[in-house]
Design an enzyme around this catalytic site. Structure first.
Site, PDB file in Angstrom:
ATOM      1  CG  ASP A 124      11.149  -0.514 -16.764  1.00 29.55           C
ATOM      2  OD1 ASP A 124      11.169   0.239 -17.756  1.00 29.55           O
ATOM      3  OD2 ASP A 124      12.159  -0.797 -16.127  1.00 29.55           O
ATOM      4  CG  ASP A 348      14.314   3.028 -22.699  1.00 30.32           C
ATOM      5  OD1 ASP A 348      13.395   2.240 -22.434  1.00 30.32           O
ATOM      6  OD2 ASP A 348      15.055   3.511 -21.836  1.00 30.32           O
TER       7      ASP A 348
END
Length: 470
Positions: A124, A348
């Site tokens: 992540d 992102d």
């Protein structure tokens, strides 16, 4: 899905390396190759079978949780003063992705400890903190406690590793630096390990102690490289079904203790840069994408465009000026893109779809709907507002969408990145409305088939179209 302190987890990519590097068989740095396993990969036998639409619903649910945590943040420069520009070769790691695995959360297998123990971690770019399923001073119960029913999660036995070191709860690191990582004030003795209670917005949690450990990665030439004293949480209590198939989380956001920062701040080869390229999210598993630390190829560098890179909290942010469709700039209020007026745009890789604040979302959807009116619109219980029957669909009939950055750079995503396939014969507009005021976010499907370079020394994001194939 996405991960973050008091945030959710999810996505894409992975890197490892550090400022202390050892080579087992050669002096030159060579590429590190690590397989990236998607959450819906058949290699994860316990994962339930899901249709394409069901998968997109699940991903959007976690996207929304992640997006809500961006509200109220502001853009700032990275201000990375790293001047370590020693020469060296880039590290390249092909990343597996595609149609056979779906899109969303990915895993990487790494070896932790001495002797090493293999673990599968969620990757992540939005998480500041890395942790592993772990037992410390647990004796024979190390392999029996804390698993989720039906899970095959592996447990790291810290007692068996000679390189595992705890961080005292009386240390300044625990009391001050780790406060943002949710360290606890509980300190029974000065030498007791620093504890944490790391909470996520979806109700998931990881509790344990902070430690430092060695991570070992195989090199392309068959050798190995070791990362020494990596700050890593040893979690003995894990809550949340999202972790059922994971042995922990690898955090790669802009934070002092993330893997990304460890590489770009300390290595002799990274020169403050890391990069990645995501293949089409519908590609088959024999197609690879990759992540690189260091200089991009000269061929790629000649085609690169650059724009300002900043931060929204620990997330990477870009300065958007506007969006055009078919060469016409849309009427979107300037404050939507202004970090200081309640807006802004995050870049992102941990969000699947692209979120646009409501004042931007409406004109974008309206403009694209005009070119899709010839196709039968579908009413679906899906995460998208606008879907249609894609029988006979011709991408060339859709006007080009362009993100215009404040410094003049233009990002022209591929049509398939915003008119996306969600099931056989069904395509949808790949945008989701975000609450206003609040930040927008360019997700990983919008980023596909582009090479992206994060230059943290020059505070810029470079990009160029690419097949992403190795």
């Amino acid at each position: 899905m996405m991960l973050k302190g008091r945030r959710p987890i999810f996505l894409v990519l992975v890197i490892l390396f550090s400022n202390i590097i050892h080579f087992s068989s050669m002096v030159m740095v060579v590429a590190v190759r690590m397989e990236l396993i998607h959450r819906h990969s058949p290699k994860l036998n316990n994962m339930p079978m899901m249709s394409e639409v069901e998968r997109m619903k699940e991903l959007l649910h976690n996207d929304i949780i992640r997006q809500n945590k961006r509200r109220g943040r502001r853009l700032r420069q990275t201000n990375n003063n790293n001047n370590n520009g020693a020469s060296g070769s880039a590290i390249e790691m092909p990343l597996q992705a595609g149609r056979d695995y779906g899109t969303g959360m990915y895993f990487v297998e790494i070896k932790v400890g001495t002797p090493s123990q293999k673990l599968r971690l969620i990757v992540d770019t939005g998480s500041e903190f890395s942790w592993i399923s772990c037992r410390y001073h647990c004796g024979p119960s190390c392999t029996k406690k804390g698993t989720i029913a039906g899970s095959r999660r592996r447990v790291f036995k810290a007692d068996l590793s000679s390189s595992f070191k705890t961080i005292p709860c009386s240390s300044d690191m625990c009391k001050s630096e780790f406060a943002r990582l949710f360290s606890l004030t509980f300190c029974p003795t000065p030498t007791s390990p620093c504890a944490y209670d790391y909470r996520y917005a979806d109700g998931s949690a990881a509790k344990g102690i902070f430690g430092k450990e060695r991570v070992t990665i195989g090199l392309e030439n068959g050798g190995k490289t070791r990362i020494e004293e990596v700050v890593m949480g040893c979690s003995d209590t894990i809550q949340g079904q999202i972790f059922a198939e994971a042995d922990g989380v690898l955090g790669l956001s802009y934070d002092k203790y993330s893997f990304a920062q460890k590489v770009t701040n300390g290595s002799t080869f990274a020169r403050g840069k890391f990069a990645y390229c995501l293949v089409d999210h519908l590609s088959h598993k024999n197609v690879s994408n990759y992540l690189i630390f260091g200089e991009e190829s000269k061929r790629m560098r000649m085609r690169m465009r650059y724009t300002l890179l900043g931060l929204i909290g620990p997330d990477y942010g870009v300065s958007v000026k506007g969006i055009s469709i078919g060469g016409v700039m849309l009427n979107i209020p300037s404050q939507v893109w202004d970090f200081n007026r309640g807006g802004g745009t995050a870049f992102d890789s941990g969000t699947t779809l692209t979120f646009l604040a409501e004042p931007a979302y409406k004109p974008v959807v309206a403009a694209l709907e005009m070119s899709l009116s010839r196709y039968q619109r579908l009413k679906r219980d899906a995460p998208f507002e606008y879907c249609f029957n894609s029988t006979g669909f011709d991408e060339s009939s859709v006007p080009k969408l362009v993100f215009h950055f404040a410094d003049g750079a233009r990002f022209e995503p591929h049509t398939k990145s915003y008119i996306i396939r969600v099931a056989h014969g069904i395509r949808c507009l790949g945008f989701v409305s975000a609450t206003w005021p609040g930040a927008s976010a360019i997700g990983n499907i919008m980023q596909q088939n582009y090479f992206w370079e994060f230059d943290l020394l020059k505070d810029r994001l470079g990009f160029a179209p690419s097949t992403c194939a190795t």
